[in-house]
Design a protein around this motif. Structure first.
Motif, PDB file in Angstrom:
ATOM      1  N   HIS A   1       0.745  -1.252   0.071  1.00 43.37           N
ATOM      2  CA  HIS A   1       0.105   0.114  -0.070  1.00 43.37           C
ATOM      3  C   HIS A   1       0.920   1.300   0.144  1.00 43.37           C
ATOM      4  O   HIS A   1       1.833   1.220   0.759  1.00 43.37           O
ATOM      5  CB  HIS A   1      -0.895   0.100   1.335  1.00 43.37           C
ATOM      6  N   LYS A   2       0.578   2.212  -1.057  1.00 41.38           N
ATOM      7  CA  LYS A   2       1.282   3.494  -0.958  1.00 41.38           C
ATOM      8  C   LYS A   2       1.168   4.301   0.153  1.00 41.38           C
ATOM      9  O   LYS A   2      -0.056   4.647   0.710  1.00 41.38           O
ATOM     10  CB  LYS A   2       1.202   3.975  -2.265  1.00 41.38           C
ATOM     11  N   LEU A   3       2.231   4.773   0.578  1.00 40.03           N
ATOM     12  CA  LEU A   3       2.171   6.177   1.841  1.00 40.03           C
ATOM     13  C   LEU A   3       2.556   7.319   0.939  1.00 40.03           C
ATOM     14  O   LEU A   3       3.915   7.234   0.735  1.00 40.03           O
ATOM     15  CB  LEU A   3       2.664   5.740   2.904  1.00 40.03           C
ATOM     16  N   PHE A   4       1.809   8.412   0.950  1.00 36.61           N
ATOM     17  CA  PHE A   4       2.357   9.657   0.302  1.00 36.61           C
ATOM     18  C   PHE A   4       2.912  10.370   1.642  1.00 36.61           C
ATOM     19  O   PHE A   4       3.138  11.618   1.244  1.00 36.61           O
ATOM     20  CB  PHE A   4       1.257  10.198  -0.504  1.00 36.61           C
ATOM     21  N   ILE A   5       2.515  10.352   2.872  1.00 36.78           N
ATOM     22  CA  ILE A   5       3.054  10.984   3.918  1.00 36.78           C
ATOM     23  C   ILE A   5       3.307  10.046   5.112  1.00 36.78           C
ATOM     24  O   ILE A   5       2.420   9.046   5.269  1.00 36.78           O
ATOM     25  CB  ILE A   5       2.175  12.432   4.212  1.00 36.78           C
ATOM     26  N   ASP A   6       4.063  10.093   6.019  1.00 36.37           N
ATOM     27  CA  ASP A   6       4.319   9.266   7.018  1.00 36.37           C
ATOM     28  C   ASP A   6       4.042   9.725   8.254  1.00 36.37           C
ATOM     29  O   ASP A   6       4.372   9.161   9.321  1.00 36.37           O
ATOM     30  CB  ASP A   6       5.643   8.289   6.758  1.00 36.37           C
ATOM     31  N   HIS A   7       3.528  10.986   8.479  1.00 38.76           N
ATOM     32  CA  HIS A   7       3.382  11.712   9.827  1.00 38.76           C
ATOM     33  C   HIS A   7       2.448  12.573   9.708  1.00 38.76           C
ATOM     34  O   HIS A   7       1.900  13.175   8.779  1.00 38.76           O
ATOM     35  CB  HIS A   7       4.645  12.221  10.110  1.00 38.76           C
ATOM     36  N   ASP A   8       1.761  12.809  10.983  1.00 40.24           N
ATOM     37  CA  ASP A   8       0.634  14.019  10.975  1.00 40.24           C
ATOM     38  C   ASP A   8       1.177  15.241  10.687  1.00 40.24           C
ATOM     39  O   ASP A   8       2.103  15.505  11.514  1.00 40.24           O
ATOM     40  CB  ASP A   8      -0.199  13.647  12.207  1.00 40.24           C
ATOM     41  N   ILE A   9       0.407  16.139  10.111  1.00 42.64           N
ATOM     42  CA  ILE A   9       0.820  17.547  10.259  1.00 42.64           C
ATOM     43  C   ILE A   9      -0.439  18.351   9.772  1.00 42.64           C
ATOM     44  O   ILE A   9      -1.202  18.065   8.565  1.00 42.64           O
ATOM     45  CB  ILE A   9       2.025  17.793   9.142  1.00 42.64           C
ATOM     46  N   ASN A  10      -1.009  19.241  10.824  1.00 40.65           N
ATOM     47  CA  ASN A  10      -1.867  20.021  10.249  1.00 40.65           C
ATOM     48  C   ASN A  10      -1.567  21.497   9.927  1.00 40.65           C
ATOM     49  O   ASN A  10      -1.865  22.202   9.048  1.00 40.65           O
ATOM     50  CB  ASN A  10      -2.684  20.323  11.512  1.00 40.65           C
ATOM     51  N   SER A  11      -0.171  21.931  10.438  1.00 42.16           N
ATOM     52  CA  SER A  11       0.433  23.304  10.348  1.00 42.16           C
ATOM     53  C   SER A  11       1.632  23.232  10.687  1.00 42.16           C
ATOM     54  O   SER A  11       2.125  22.669  11.728  1.00 42.16           O
ATOM     55  CB  SER A  11      -0.257  24.382  10.910  1.00 42.16           C
ATOM     56  N   ILE A  12       2.431  23.899   9.929  1.00 43.46           N
ATOM     57  CA  ILE A  12       3.974  24.339  10.273  1.00 43.46           C
ATOM     58  C   ILE A  12       3.886  24.940  11.474  1.00 43.46           C
ATOM     59  O   ILE A  12       5.041  24.560  12.356  1.00 43.46           O
ATOM     60  CB  ILE A  12       4.712  25.250   9.001  1.00 43.46           C
ATOM     61  N   GLN A  13       2.975  25.723  11.952  1.00 45.55           N
ATOM     62  CA  GLN A  13       2.971  26.332  13.283  1.00 45.55           C
ATOM     63  C   GLN A  13       3.098  25.541  14.481  1.00 45.55           C
ATOM     64  O   GLN A  13       3.658  25.942  15.430  1.00 45.55           O
ATOM     65  CB  GLN A  13       1.716  27.288  13.448  1.00 45.55           C
ATOM     66  N   ASN A  14       2.722  24.258  14.310  1.00 48.69           N
ATOM     67  CA  ASN A  14       2.852  23.454  15.539  1.00 48.69           C
ATOM     68  C   ASN A  14       4.166  22.854  15.716  1.00 48.69           C
ATOM     69  O   ASN A  14       4.587  22.439  16.632  1.00 48.69           O
ATOM     70  CB  ASN A  14       2.155  22.011  15.246  1.00 48.69           C
ATOM     71  N   TYR A  15       5.191  23.248  14.737  1.00 51.15           N
ATOM     72  CA  TYR A  15       6.615  22.947  14.865  1.00 51.15           C
ATOM     73  C   TYR A  15       7.295  24.180  15.437  1.00 51.15           C
ATOM     74  O   TYR A  15       8.485  23.971  15.470  1.00 51.15           O
ATOM     75  CB  TYR A  15       7.190  22.516  13.519  1.00 51.15           C
ATOM     76  N   ILE A  16       6.647  25.203  15.841  1.00 48.06           N
ATOM     77  CA  ILE A  16       7.316  26.484  16.377  1.00 48.06           C
ATOM     78  C   ILE A  16       6.692  26.655  17.796  1.00 48.06           C
ATOM     79  O   ILE A  16       5.621  26.561  17.994  1.00 48.06           O
ATOM     80  CB  ILE A  16       6.857  27.714  15.503  1.00 48.06           C
ATOM     81  N   PRO A  17       7.689  26.828  18.731  1.00 48.65           N
ATOM     82  CA  PRO A  17       7.250  26.842  20.104  1.00 48.65           C
ATOM     83  C   PRO A  17       6.170  28.008  20.181  1.00 48.65           C
ATOM     84  O   PRO A  17       6.438  29.169  19.599  1.00 48.65           O
ATOM     85  CB  PRO A  17       8.540  27.274  21.059  1.00 48.65           C
ATOM     86  N   GLN A  18       5.565  28.047  21.290  1.00 50.49           N
ATOM     87  CA  GLN A  18       4.186  28.945  21.554  1.00 50.49           C
ATOM     88  C   GLN A  18       4.868  30.267  21.816  1.00 50.49           C
ATOM     89  O   GLN A  18       4.326  31.157  21.316  1.00 50.49           O
ATOM     90  CB  GLN A  18       3.611  28.757  22.636  1.00 50.49           C
TER      91      GLN A  18
END
Length: 267
Positions: free
Chosen positions: A180-197
């Motif tokens: 089965h093909k996987l076109f992404i292997d991790h959850d992501i909703n927004s780049i903002q979630n990778y930036i500290p609050q």
């Protein structure tokens, strides 16, 4: 809770690319101020220092350096390209897959191959409005488990940034053990979630995301404005109120044009 890791058929063939573009804006009234600002930028972000920053990014994403090419240009600017190879092989940390800011910095174990990291700098100035600016473009491209977004937190802390434009894209596909093909292997909703609050709180942010294509885009502009931070070699107390207002207007227009990606009528 994190989603369970999916067992893959062979190596992870997804290509994940982070493009981090930062801008520093400065008011330089005289040719001497402009020359001094560009000299300062070239010293602060020389090829040697940029190589150090990218080498730390390599550590964060768990890679090994194969080759470094670096160059300081005349009259200004610098470039660095690093080719990296697969990092330590083993069970990847759950943290590698989480939608959260990365370290600044500690070692993160991941698996990479056929990957590269590049930076190019672009000091420049406006021909009539006494505005100088510095742009750095950094691209981190990986083929493996850990996302280069884990290097974003460190990159933000490595530059004095008025405006940031951040793009992230996952290309290609990999397969699980059933084919089965996987076109992404991790959850992501927004780049903002990778930036500290605490960093998010400093910036106005706009997202433009194309989820079905795994394309993510975030623009950031500093909320607070203190003219002293944009004068080179002196403070606003040396300026009249009219001069302060005029310079502030010029700087804010410049920042808005970069942030919104369009020219604005100046006067």
């Amino acid at each position: 809770m994190h989603a369970p890791q999916i067992e893959l058929h062979g190596f992870n063939n997804l290509t994940k690319t982070l493009s981090f573009n930062m801008y520093d804006i400065c008011y330089t009234k005289t040719p001497q101020e402009r020359e001094a600002y560009i000299k300062y930028i070239d010293e602060q972000y020389s090829a040697d220092r940029l190589t150090g920053i990218l080498s730390t990014v390599t550590d964060i994403i768990g890679a090994h350096i194969l080759n470094i090419a670096q160059q300081d240009y005349e009259p200004q600017g610098a470039s660095v390209t690093i080719l990296v190879s697969e990092g330590p092989v083993g069970e990847a940390s759950i943290e590698s897959f989480s939608e959260s800011p990365g370290p600044i910095p500690t070692s993160v174990v991941g698996q990479l191959d056929k990957s590269h990291i590049t930076v190019h700098t672009y000091p420049e100035y406006h021909p009539t409005d006494d505005i100088s600016s510095f742009r750095a473009d950094i691209d981190v491209s990986t083929c493996g488990e850990i996302s280069p977004l884990k290097a974003l937190n460190y990159l933000i802390h490595s530059f004095d940034t008025d405006i940031m434009t951040i793009d992230y894209r996952v290309r290609g596909f990999t397969r699980d053990i059933t084919g089965h093909k996987l076109f992404i292997d991790h959850d992501i909703n927004s780049i903002q979630n990778y930036i500290p609050q605490d960093i998010q709180d400093l910036y106005e942010m706009i997202d433009v995301n194309v989820y079905q294509e795994n394309i993510f885009h975030t623009k950031c502009k500093l909320r607070a404005f203190d003219l002293d931070n944009y004068l080179f070699g002196y403070t606003k107390e040396k300026l009249s109120r009219a001069e302060q207002d005029d310079i502030t207007k010029k700087l804010k227009i410049e920042m808005d044009e970069i942030f919104y990606g369009k020219n604005i009528t100046r006067y």
